[in-house]
Design a protein around this motif. Structure first.
Motif, PDB file in Angstrom:
ATOM      1  N   THR A   1       0.854  -1.185   0.000  1.00 23.96           N
ATOM      2  CA  THR A   1       0.000   0.000   0.000  1.00 23.96           C
ATOM      3  C   THR A   1       0.893   1.239   0.000  1.00 23.96           C
ATOM      4  OG1 THR A   1      -0.118   0.173   2.383  1.00 23.96           O
ATOM      5  CG2 THR A   1      -1.735  -1.239   1.336  1.00 23.96           C
TER       6      THR A   1
ATOM      7  N   LYS B   1      -9.212   0.887   8.664  1.00 22.94           N
ATOM      8  CA  LYS B   1      -9.194   0.848   7.203  1.00 22.94           C
ATOM      9  C   LYS B   1      -7.871   1.378   6.657  1.00 22.94           C
ATOM     10  CE  LYS B   1     -12.029  -0.280   4.650  1.00 22.94           C
ATOM     11  NZ  LYS B   1     -12.103  -1.662   4.094  1.00 22.94           N
TER      12      LYS B   1
ATOM     13  N   THR C   1      -5.148  -1.303   7.196  1.00 19.78           N
ATOM     14  CA  THR C   1      -5.285  -2.588   6.509  1.00 19.78           C
ATOM     15  C   THR C   1      -5.349  -2.366   5.007  1.00 19.78           C
ATOM     16  OG1 THR C   1      -7.653  -2.480   6.868  1.00 19.78           O
ATOM     17  CG2 THR C   1      -6.369  -3.803   8.409  1.00 19.78           C
ATOM     18  N   GLU C   2      -6.429  -1.744   4.563  1.00 21.11           N
ATOM     19  CA  GLU C   2      -6.584  -1.570   3.127  1.00 21.11           C
ATOM     20  C   GLU C   2      -5.691  -0.437   2.610  1.00 21.11           C
ATOM     21  OE1 GLU C   2     -10.642  -1.536   1.728  1.00 21.11           O
ATOM     22  OE2 GLU C   2     -10.050  -0.139   0.157  1.00 21.11           O
TER      23      GLU C   2
END
Lengths: 417, 199
Positions: free
Chosen positions: A55, A337, A340-341
């Protein structure tokens, strides 16, 4: 009549003057170099490919490991690229902190360069001097991020946290007695800003010390004057940037020409060389250290007077404060969020470049709207310089190769990526 | 003061004219797309035209669009993107061209125009397998001696195909198939437009 042969000499990858893992294949005519073929890539870690699988936030620590002697400048280019794609405005205090740490990083980089460049071409003492000051700079890194080198302090949207109110101090142990600790802690009584201010007061004297050792030193001049001369036109064609370009007399500095963050509010000058040889590049970098010190001082003065947020309030990009996260459901969701994402960056492409201590360091980032970059290309500062080595060393003696490697300030973390 | 991207674009249109296939101004940066066959000629014009004067070369990289938006990409797979800069006039321009053939991506080399492109083209060849015609010394640069494949292509796994270890019996370093399984900790997600009603 003796037979005359050309030799091929393998310089590195374990040569101490190769600054890491450079393998340089030299074709020699006696002691004169006819051709140099640098073999790079021995430290290739595929950072760009790794970034495609991480990410946006997870890639920040990888940036420290590119040019591992100017960590925060690498992070800066990356977070700037992400911020531009996201279209977010960084709080002004964070911009000042970034500029201050960019310039401290410049000192850190130039001090290592000066020490090792000296060591390579026969000036041992300078190394001991520069590493003394690097220790203070590492302490600043540590105070602000907890890590001496790989800080991951810059984050998309600002910086990780505000400057600490208290500078960490030494405690007595079996290596350091009470008296030593007292002396070491003398300038660590206040905040980090007090410590940095004290450093900026001391630093110009240190630069004078380095100059006393080298600038008029006969041996130093014999090793650097008229070595690896680059004309301004050739420097531009070869894609040289930073001190390598300015050493040839080209006035070009991204901090002035394309100001980012708050560099347009800073009062500083760009030193340029005249002859484009190793000695001029040395002088340019020495003056850059003085100018960097000036910028740091201006940032310290501003940061003292202007408290404020250091990271954006947009919790899609930056995590909420810890206390809120513990007490508020919505903030907890944001936190979860984000870690994690990760954040979703709008589709688009951007090239963000900073004036890195070594030259132009850029990140070309392409996003297709996912939570990971589609493609990240690092434009390393040292890559074009290393590519120019062949031209720089041609016709010089073998001993000058170390002078050239020193002058291009080579660090393989960013050349090989 | 640097030119605005709009002004730069109009100057480019005067000079390059038909060569510009598409152009885009976003985030204060200008991107122009040219056809692969015009790549070298455009590069020459960019450098030599006095009103443009792109005298230095910043970056060149390969691109593999095959997995763009999870495979929704329609068009050529490989592209070459270069960033050129004018120190004299303080411009920055991004130029992109798609390679015609997906199986054997070809592009003209711009080493003659900007010598700085040399290693960047070697890198794009190494990592993406884009062949630069006219490059004087197109060898691999970043990967190991004798490496097989082009590791930055989207179909090349992150963990690679081979790993290296020291074999005490043969008393040398040997290659063997990778023993680690690729794993994805955070899945890659492309949100559809206006997901959850958010702009």
């Amino acid at each position: 009549m003796a037979e005359i042969r050309n030799y091929t000499l393998n310089f590195g990858p374990q040569h101490p003057a190769a600054h890491g893992v450079l393998r340089l294949v030299l074709e020699m005519d006696g002691e004169v170099i006819e051709r140099a073929d640098p073999h790079v890539g021995l430290l290739h870690r595929a950072t760009e490919k790794l970034a495609e699988h991480k990410t946006f936030l997870q890639s920040v620590p990888y940036m420290d490991r590119l040019d591992y002697v100017s960590m925060m400048c690498n992070e800066h280019a990356y977070v700037m690229a992400v911020e531009r794609l996201l279209g977010i405005e960084v709080p002004i205090r964070a911009q000042y902190i970034r500029v201050m740490f960019d310039e401290l990083t410049r000192l850190l980089n130039h001090l290592l360069w000066l020490g090792t460049h000296g060591l390579d071409i026969g000036a041992m003492t300078i190394f001991l001097y520069t590493f003394r000051e690097r220790e203070d700079l590492f302490d600043m890194y540590e105070a602000v991020s907890g890590a001496r080198m790989h800080a991951s302090y810059y984050r998309p949207g600002g910086v990780y946290r505000d400057l600490p109110e208290r500078m960490p101090q030494y405690t007595p142990n079996r290596f350091k007695g009470e008296a030593d600790v007292k002396r070491l802690n003398e300038n660590r009584q206040g905040s980090l800003l007090d410590f940095i201010e004290d450093f900026t007061d001391r630093f110009p004297v240190y630069v004078d010390e380095y100059e006393t050792l080298l600038t008029d030193n006969r041996i130093w001049k014999q090793r650097t004057v008229d070595i690896a001369v680059v004309s301004p036109e050739r420097a531009k064609a070869l894609g040289l940037t930073g001190p390598m370009l300015r050493g040839s007399g080209v006035v070009w500095d991204l901090r002035k020409m394309r100001p980012y963050e708050v560099y347009d509010r800073m009062d500083f000058e760009i030193p340029v060389g005249r002859n484009g040889d190793c000695y001029d590049r040395y002088l340019v970098r020495m003056e850059e250290m003085r100018q960097a010190n000036r910028i740091v001082r201006q940032c310290v003065d501003w940061l003292r007077k202007n408290p404020g947020p250091v990271i954006v309030d947009n919790h899609k990009v930056a995590p909420p404060p810890r206390a809120d996260m513990k007490n508020n459901m919505e903030e907890l969701i944001h936190h979860f969020k984000l870690f994690t994402e990760g954040m979703h960056v709008p589709e688009g492409e951007v090239y963000a470049a900073v004036e890195h201590p070594k030259g132009e360091f850029g990140i070309y980032l392409v996003s297709d709207g996912a939570n990971k970059p589609y493609r990240m290309k690092i434009r390393p500062a040292g890559f074009t310089h290393m590519a120019a080595t062949d031209e720089l060393v041609r016709g010089h003696m073998l001993a000058d190769v170390t002078a050239v490697i020193g002058t291009i300030d080579v660090v393989f973390g960013d050349i090989d990526r | 003061m640097p030119l605005t991207p709009e002004a730069l674009l109009s100057r480019l249109q005067e000079t390059l004219g038909e060569s510009i296939v598409a152009s885009r101004i976003a985030l204060g940066e200008l991107t122009v797309e040219v056809a692969a066959e015009n790549w070298l000629q455009v590069a020459r014009q960019l450098r030599d035209e006095p009103s443009l004067a792109f005298d230095t070369f910043t970056d060149l990289c390969g691109m593999d669009y095959s997995a763009y938006r999870d495979g929704q990409w329609e068009g050529k797979r490989f592209a070459v993107v270069m960033h050129v800069r004018s120190v004299a006039k303080n411009h920055l321009l991004r130029v992109r061209a798609f390679c015609e053939d997906d199986a054997l991506p070809l592009m003209a080399s711009v080493v003659d125009v900007w010598p700085a492109a040399n290693w960047f083209e070697r890198e794009a060849f190494d990592l993406y397998g884009i062949v630069f015609e006219g490059h004087p010394d197109l060898r691999r640069i970043l990967t190991d001696y004798g490496f097989i494949g082009h590791p930055f292509r989207k179909d090349f796994p992150l963990s690679g195909h081979v790993e290296m270890r020291y074999d005490p019996e043969l008393r040398r370093v040997v290659y063997q198939p990778v023993s680690i399984d690729p794993r994805e900790v955070t899945p890659r997600i492309v949100r559809e437009e206006n997901y959850g009603g958010v702009e």
